[in-house]
Design a protein around this motif. Structure first.
Motif, mmCIF file in Angstrom:
data_model
loop_
_atom_site.group_PDB
_atom_site.id
_atom_site.type_symbol
_atom_site.label_atom_id
_atom_site.label_comp_id
_atom_site.label_asym_id
_atom_site.label_seq_id
_atom_site.Cartn_x
_atom_site.Cartn_y
_atom_site.Cartn_z
ATOM 1 N N ILE A 174 -8.213 12.914 -1.621
ATOM 2 C CA ILE A 174 -9.489 12.279 -1.913
ATOM 3 C C ILE A 174 -9.636 10.961 -1.175
ATOM 4 C CG2 ILE A 174 -10.933 11.326 -3.761
ATOM 5 C CD1 ILE A 174 -9.628 13.310 -5.651
ATOM 6 N N THR A 175 -8.525 10.221 -0.976
ATOM 7 C CA THR A 175 -8.579 8.906 -0.338
ATOM 8 C C THR A 175 -7.544 8.822 0.770
ATOM 9 O OG1 THR A 175 -8.508 6.530 -0.780
ATOM 10 C CG2 THR A 175 -6.921 7.897 -1.938
ATOM 11 N N THR A 176 -7.604 7.770 1.542
ATOM 12 C CA THR A 176 -6.663 7.574 2.647
ATOM 13 C C THR A 176 -5.424 6.816 2.158
ATOM 14 O OG1 THR A 176 -7.679 5.484 3.311
ATOM 15 C CG2 THR A 176 -8.575 7.517 4.281
ATOM 16 N N TYR A 177 -4.414 6.793 3.014
ATOM 17 C CA TYR A 177 -3.170 6.132 2.652
ATOM 18 C C TYR A 177 -3.317 4.612 2.640
ATOM 19 C CZ TYR A 177 1.829 5.500 2.194
ATOM 20 O OH TYR A 177 3.073 5.171 1.708
ATOM 21 N N PHE A 178 -4.309 4.084 3.286
ATOM 22 C CA PHE A 178 -4.545 2.641 3.274
ATOM 23 C C PHE A 178 -4.716 2.124 1.848
ATOM 24 C CE2 PHE A 178 -7.703 -0.772 3.048
ATOM 25 C CZ PHE A 178 -7.041 -1.768 3.750
ATOM 26 N N PHE A 179 -5.484 2.865 1.032
ATOM 27 C CA PHE A 179 -5.702 2.438 -0.353
ATOM 28 C C PHE A 179 -4.427 2.557 -1.180
ATOM 29 C CE2 PHE A 179 -9.925 3.662 1.207
ATOM 30 C CZ PHE A 179 -10.648 2.545 0.845
ATOM 31 N N VAL A 180 -3.573 3.503 -0.782
ATOM 32 C CA VAL A 180 -2.283 3.624 -1.480
ATOM 33 C C VAL A 180 -1.419 2.390 -1.219
ATOM 34 C CG1 VAL A 180 -0.144 4.974 -1.646
ATOM 35 C CG2 VAL A 180 -2.344 6.135 -1.417
ATOM 36 N N ILE A 181 -1.352 1.969 0.046
ATOM 37 C CA ILE A 181 -0.556 0.791 0.393
ATOM 38 C C ILE A 181 -1.091 -0.442 -0.332
ATOM 39 C CG2 ILE A 181 0.067 -0.759 2.258
ATOM 40 C CD1 ILE A 181 1.669 1.785 2.246
ATOM 41 N N VAL A 182 -2.394 -0.614 -0.319
ATOM 42 C CA VAL A 182 -3.002 -1.765 -0.985
ATOM 43 C C VAL A 182 -2.688 -1.760 -2.474
ATOM 44 C CG1 VAL A 182 -5.170 -2.891 -1.585
ATOM 45 C CG2 VAL A 182 -4.807 -2.022 0.738
ATOM 46 N N ALA A 183 -2.824 -0.607 -3.116
ATOM 47 C CA ALA A 183 -2.549 -0.500 -4.555
ATOM 48 C C ALA A 183 -1.083 -0.778 -4.862
ATOM 49 C CB ALA A 183 -2.945 0.883 -5.055
ATOM 50 N N ASP A 184 -0.180 -0.269 -4.016
ATOM 51 C CA ASP A 184 1.252 -0.517 -4.249
ATOM 52 C C ASP A 184 1.587 -2.004 -4.094
ATOM 53 O OD1 ASP A 184 1.675 2.122 -4.772
ATOM 54 O OD2 ASP A 184 2.431 2.619 -2.769
ATOM 55 N N GLN A 185 1.016 -2.651 -3.089
ATOM 56 C CA GLN A 185 1.260 -4.081 -2.898
ATOM 57 C C GLN A 185 0.721 -4.906 -4.060
ATOM 58 O OE1 GLN A 185 -0.431 -4.938 0.934
ATOM 59 N NE2 GLN A 185 1.401 -4.305 2.068
ATOM 60 N N GLN A 186 -0.442 -4.532 -4.563
ATOM 61 C CA GLN A 186 -0.995 -5.242 -5.713
ATOM 62 C C GLN A 186 -0.127 -5.052 -6.956
ATOM 63 O OE1 GLN A 186 -4.954 -3.610 -5.791
ATOM 64 N NE2 GLN A 186 -5.808 -5.239 -4.482
ATOM 65 N N ALA A 187 0.383 -3.856 -7.130
ATOM 66 C CA ALA A 187 1.278 -3.602 -8.267
ATOM 67 C C ALA A 187 2.583 -4.386 -8.114
ATOM 68 C CB ALA A 187 1.563 -2.109 -8.389
ATOM 69 N N LEU A 188 3.090 -4.467 -6.860
ATOM 70 C CA LEU A 188 4.312 -5.242 -6.617
ATOM 71 C C LEU A 188 4.074 -6.718 -6.904
ATOM 72 C CD1 LEU A 188 7.159 -5.688 -5.492
ATOM 73 C CD2 LEU A 188 6.158 -5.729 -3.189
ATOM 74 N N ASN A 189 2.988 -7.257 -6.405
ATOM 75 C CA ASN A 189 2.677 -8.668 -6.663
ATOM 76 C C ASN A 189 2.489 -8.931 -8.149
ATOM 77 O OD1 ASN A 189 2.781 -9.217 -3.917
ATOM 78 N ND2 ASN A 189 0.583 -8.853 -3.626
ATOM 79 N N ALA A 190 1.871 -7.984 -8.848
ATOM 80 C CA ALA A 190 1.676 -8.146 -10.284
ATOM 81 C C ALA A 190 3.016 -8.148 -11.026
ATOM 82 C CB ALA A 190 0.774 -7.047 -10.820
#
Length: 554
Positions: free
Chosen positions: A510-526
């Protein structure tokens, strides 16, 4: 009796005048704290043994129920050079107090002298007496400048050499055992016989005078006692000032103890937070490595774009760089802990462990009296008292001093008669001294002592104000950091859920891998922010305990 009582009353009145009694020091006393702590839940009553931990400075760290921290604190208390320095400073202050107190008591000395001198044959009369007197002065009373005894050896004329009819002359030494007889009236009948007798006696006296004993012996055993009467309370106030300094040094030891233990706890929990962050980065790096392998296979198979591979490779590099930065910080924290516990950084090692802390409950209201627990406030109070007494000591320099000296012992020119009752020596001296002119030194010392006292008062007021500030800041920080950690916890849950859904969408196409990377980085920062906020909350509690002097009253 009435005169004696009146004298003592006058002395007591003068002593009270010499003492320095300034106005009481006033400091601000807030009725309540501006930042009242309001816990989200009603605090449960503390057990008696738990309450005792709050009521004492030692050991405050046990409220966190961390076995490793407690062990490190005990090692630090035994091995820390900083604490040992404060401890031996206290030992020095105790000896200074004992030294100052010793002036309140008389001093007893034993003076033993054995002197044997040879008098040159060409020394006669007054010169001989002067030399002999110099030998006798070896046993003078301290402060008197006089000899307590003049030995019989200084009489160089034999008692038999004194003519029967000669009047007594002032002897150089104690008179001979046989007293001189008064002059006998002469008669014509006995003129020739008396003249004959006088001639023979004069010849004998001349012979005795011509050949004196060239050696003089002087032996003395003289215990002496001296005491300066503390008329104006000089030594009493000096001893009181030394005692106040000892108490202030004791509180400084408590300050060093509190600083050491709080610094160790802060660095220890910072290290534990670094352990958590390293664990998170380890898992993230492992995940990114799997993603790099997967994206590389998809790219080589033509099923994925190169941008997806580059994004995950960049994320992996960022995570590895963050790991190295966190590992460096942990190593430095470990080395700092080694110094605090008194060990070499090269041999000190602390294994990784979870960051789990039992957070103590804070009462809803803290009275201002808790500042009495602060050792720095108590130390400044003792310093004020010390300097006040020092002003009184400086004021006594305007008044005279009275020194009493006494001695009782034995002196002789022969060892076998040294301790005979006839060889006893008794001397009493009372010396009153008053400084008449010192070029303004006494007044300058007094004014300097008053200036130092005012400095101590200003420092005390400033210490209290800083203590109020630190408690107020710590209360606000505890409330703020607690709320912040709650928000960070919610933020992490949201980003973790978002990252999970984004990965599911990518797997479903449904989405590209770019959004996956962004979401993972946000979760890591959180996750990192949540860990940091938890550390800030723990440090805020440590700062509050430190600002309250190691405990708070419930």
């Amino acid at each position: 009796m009435r005169k004696t009582l009146l004298f003592y009353l006058v002395v007591l009145q003068c002593v009270s005048c010499v003492q320095y009694r300034p106005k009481p020091v006033s400091v601000p006393k807030p009725e309540e704290w501006k930042t009242a702590f309001e816990p989200t839940e009603h605090p449960t009553p503390l057990p008696s043994e738990q309450k005792a931990k709050y009521d004492t400075l030692y050991p405050w760290w046990e409220v966190f129920e961390d076995k490793t921290l407690s062990e490190l604190e005990q090692v630090a208390l035994m091995n820390s050079p900083t604490l040992q320095l404060a401890f031996y400073t206290l030992q020095e202050a105790k000896q200074v107090y004992l030294d100052a107190r010793s002036y309140l008591f008389p001093s007893v000395d034993l003076n033993a002298v054995a002197n044997r001198s040879r008098i040159p044959p060409n020394v006669r009369g007054g010169a001989l007496a002067g030399v002999a007197t110099g030998a006798a002065n070896a046993g003078t009373i301290p402060g008197s400048g006089i000899s307590p005894f003049l030995p019989q050896a200084l009489s160089f004329k034999s008692p038999a050499a004194s003519p029967a009819g000669a009047p007594c002359a002032p002897p150089v030494a104690p008179p001979p055992q046989a007293p001189c007889s008064p002059p006998t009236p002469t008669t014509p009948a006995t003129t020739s016989s008396t003249s004959s007798s006088s001639s023979s006696t004069s010849a004998a006296a001349t012979a005795a005078t011509a050949t004196p004993n060239p050696y003089v012996t002087f032996l003395e055993v003289l215990p002496q006692i001296s005491y300066e009467v503390d008329l104006w309370g000089q030594y009493a106030q000096a001893a009181g000032a030394a005692y106040a300094n000892m108490q202030a040094t004791t509180e400084q030891l408590h300050v060093a103890h509190l600083m050491l233990t709080t610094q160790l706890a802060q660095n220890y929990y910072q290290l534990r937070a670094a352990d958590v962050q390293l664990d998170v980065l380890d898992r993230v790096i492992a995940m990114y490595k799997d993603q790099v392998s997967l994206q590389n296979d998809l790219y080589e198979a033509g099923l994925s774009a190169e941008t997806d591979l580059l994004q995950v490779q960049a994320a992996l590099a960022t995570a590895e760089a963050n790991y190295q930065d966190t590992a460096t910080s942990r190593q430095m924290l470990e080395d700092t802990l080694a110094v605090l516990v008194g060990q070499a950084a090269s041999v000190f090692k602390l294994e990784k462990a979870p960051f789990a802390v039992t957070i103590p409950e804070i009462p809803s209201m803290l009275p201002a009296e808790v500042l009495q627990n602060r050792p720095d406030v108590r130390a400044s109070v003792y310093v004020v008292e010390e300097q006040r007494l020092n002003v009184g000591v400086a004021k006594t320099a305007f008044f005279p001093s009275l020194v009493l000296t006494g001695a009782f012992g034995f002196a002789s020119n022969r060892a076998n008669t040294l301790f005979d009752w006839k060889s006893r020596v008794l001397a009493l001296t009372a010396q009153l001294m008053e400084n008449l002119f010192a070029g303004g030194k006494t007044l300058a010392d007094f004014r300097a002592a008053k200036a130092v006292y005012r400095q101590a008062v200003a420092n005390y007021v400033n210490t209290v104000l800083v203590a109020y500030q630190e408690v107020e800041d710590a209360l606000y920080s505890v409330r703020s950091r607690t709320k912040q950690h709650t928000d960070r916890e919610a933020e992490y849950n949201y980003y973790f859920r978002y990252a999970t859904l984004t990965n599911d969408q990518y797997n479903a196409g449904i989405t590209t891998y770019f959004f996956v990377i962004v979401a993972d980085q946000q979760a890591l920062n959180a996750a990192i922010d949540r860990n940091t906020s938890y550390l800030s909350k723990v440090l805020a509690y440590i700062a509050l305990i430190n600002s309250l002097g190691g405990s708070w009253k419930v």
